[in-house]
Design a protein around this motif. Structure first.
Motif, short mmCIF file in Angstrom:
data_model
loop_
_atom_site.label_atom_id
_atom_site.label_comp_id
_atom_site.label_asym_id
_atom_site.label_seq_id
_atom_site.Cartn_x
_atom_site.Cartn_y
_atom_site.Cartn_z
N THR A 1 3.42 6.60 -7.53
CA THR A 1 2.69 7.65 -8.10
C THR A 1 3.71 8.83 -7.91
N GLU B 1 2.58 2.15 -3.49
CA GLU B 1 1.78 2.89 -4.18
C GLU B 1 2.08 4.38 -4.22
N HIS C 1 8.35 -2.78 -8.14
CA HIS C 1 7.89 -2.19 -9.54
C HIS C 1 8.62 -2.74 -10.36
N SER D 1 9.84 -0.88 -2.86
CA SER D 1 8.79 -0.26 -3.87
C SER D 1 9.81 -0.35 -5.28
N LYS E 1 0.78 -1.18 0.01
CA LYS E 1 0.03 -0.11 -0.05
C LYS E 1 0.89 1.32 -0.08
#
Length: 428
Positions: A168, A164, A358, A354, A161
């Motif tokens: 962004t 994300e 990703h 991340s 979570k």
């Protein structure tokens, strides 16, 4: 006794009902080969179920309701997604349910098949008057394997979570990981109280400007304090006067607009955590770290990671000051071990995870989890509550997981979606 539809989902999913002589409400023999896969999105509650009614085997979806009449109340009658429901599982079959062709939807009633003990334990868990968490009287008895597996799962949920938000920001920065890391690092340098002004500062002062002045400490410090809005006053000390003069030139050169100084908070803070000290440390980190995120990706050792943030050289002016023009007793202004661990926890771990997620590089997500195991557990109200309930929290891996457990499950009484709650409710 009170219960929710989620309770019936739980009963159906784990077959926690009397399975002797199963029949539909019309008296046909029923055999359940598979309850199906629990669907948490739009559409029938369980997909790809497989059952036998009479002599016919059916494959399709199962829908769960407290009462048969809920089918129409929920708007399923005119929804084509429910045309392939092969079994309507209800607590109470209060009205016959007919398809558009006039045939009755096969219905299985649970009312007399759920044990009173299961009802009682569920009611006490979800509708009790516990002061901390719903299972506060039982959680310490849950076996270690169940607890550890669930903590690992929800820790990953938490990181997913949070990642994300990183992605962004990465997209807004046109895929520049270094710039995105710099912005998040700045926000975490402000910790909770001054996170916003630090973030605004970083966004107003991109790294490409700072990179041009890497070899000039005074200019880096002038850019940082100037953009933070701290150089708009008249000063008596030589150091802030020099910063102000240097910033006036750089501001004009790069057409910079400083952030509002009133955003910074000093109230109810230890002087060591004043934003002026954090800004001085941030300027020092900029001076001694080039391509910091790349270094982090290449550094696997926890001690070496801590070393990237330790021994930051702060201008000697701050050894005797906490604010401009206000002299204080001499004291070291380097980042403490606890502050470094907070930065590792909130920035480095998050970016390793991340980055790995990703780019689908599991090595980095695994490193993030391993790093959490080597950071001391956080001490706050949530972790203290769990410790008081008899649980051991030995690392940030576990403290982060318990925070997620409390905020995303316990606070909303999602006991039937929680591995711990399911374990407590299951018959022994």
């Amino acid at each position: 006794m009170l219960f929710t539809e989620d309770f019936l989902h739980y009963v159906w999913q784990f077959r926690l009902f009397n399975r002797i002589n199963l029949r539909t409400t019309e008296g046909e023999e029923l055999e359940i080969y598979s309850v199906g896969l629990h669907n948490k999105n739009a559409g029938p509650d369980f997909q790809n179920a497989r059952i036998r009614i009479g002599e016919t085997t059916w494959a399709g979806n199962a829908e769960i309701h407290i009462a048969s009449s809920d089918w129409q109340r929920h708007g399923h009658t005119a929804d084509g997604a429910y045309d392939n429901v092969i079994l309507h599982v209800v607590y109470n079959d209060d009205v016959p349910l007919l398809r558009t062709d006039g045939k009755r939807v096969p219905t299985f009633e649970l009312k007399d098949r759920i044990s009173a003990d299961l009802h009682h334990r569920y009611h006490g868990l979800v509708f009790g008057n516990q002061s901390i968490i719903p299972c506060e009287g039982s959680i310490s008895a849950v076996d270690g394997i169940t607890m550890q597996n669930w903590l690992t799962r929800i820790l990953v949920e938490r990181l997913e979570k949070r990642s994300e938000v990183v992605i962004t920001a990465l997209n807004q920065n046109r895929g520049d990981w270094e710039e995105t890391f710099y912005q998040f690092l700045a926000a975490n340098f402000g910790f909770k109280v001054n996170a916003l002004p630090f973030e605004l500062l970083a966004k107003s002062l991109p790294q490409n400007i700072l990179a041009k002045h890497k070899n000039n400490a005074l200019q880096i410090e002038a850019l940082v304090f100037g953009q933070a809005g701290f150089l708009n006053e008249d000063f008596a000390d030589a150091y802030p006067l020099a910063l102000k003069q240097e910033y006036a030139f750089l501001q004009k050169k790069y057409k910079l607009t400083p952030i509002e100084n009133h955003l910074w908070k000093f109230m109810r803070m230890r002087p060591q955590n004043f934003p002026t000290i954090r800004l001085a440390q941030f300027a020092g980190l900029i001076m001694q770290s080039h391509h910091l995120f790349s270094k982090i990706l290449e550094t696997g050792d926890v001690k070496m990671l801590r070393g990237l943030f330790a021994d930051i050289k702060v201008n000697q002016y701050w050894e005797t000051h906490y604010r401009f023009d206000k002299e204080s007793k001499p004291s070291a202004k380097s980042l403490g071990a606890a502050s470094i661990d907070t930065i590792l926890l909130n920035t480095v771990v998050l970016f390793l995870f991340s980055y790995g997620r990703h780019l689908q590089l599991q090595h980095f997500t695994s490193r993030a989890l391993k790093l959490l195991e080597n950071i001391p557990a956080e001490q706050n109200n949530i972790t203290s509550d769990f410790v008081n309930l008899g649980l051991n929290i030995r690392s940030a891996f576990e403290s982060q997981a318990f925070i997620e457990l409390k905020n995303s499950y316990c606070n909303y009484k999602k006991c039937l979606q929680c591995g711990v709650g399911i374990k407590i409710l299951k018959p022994s």
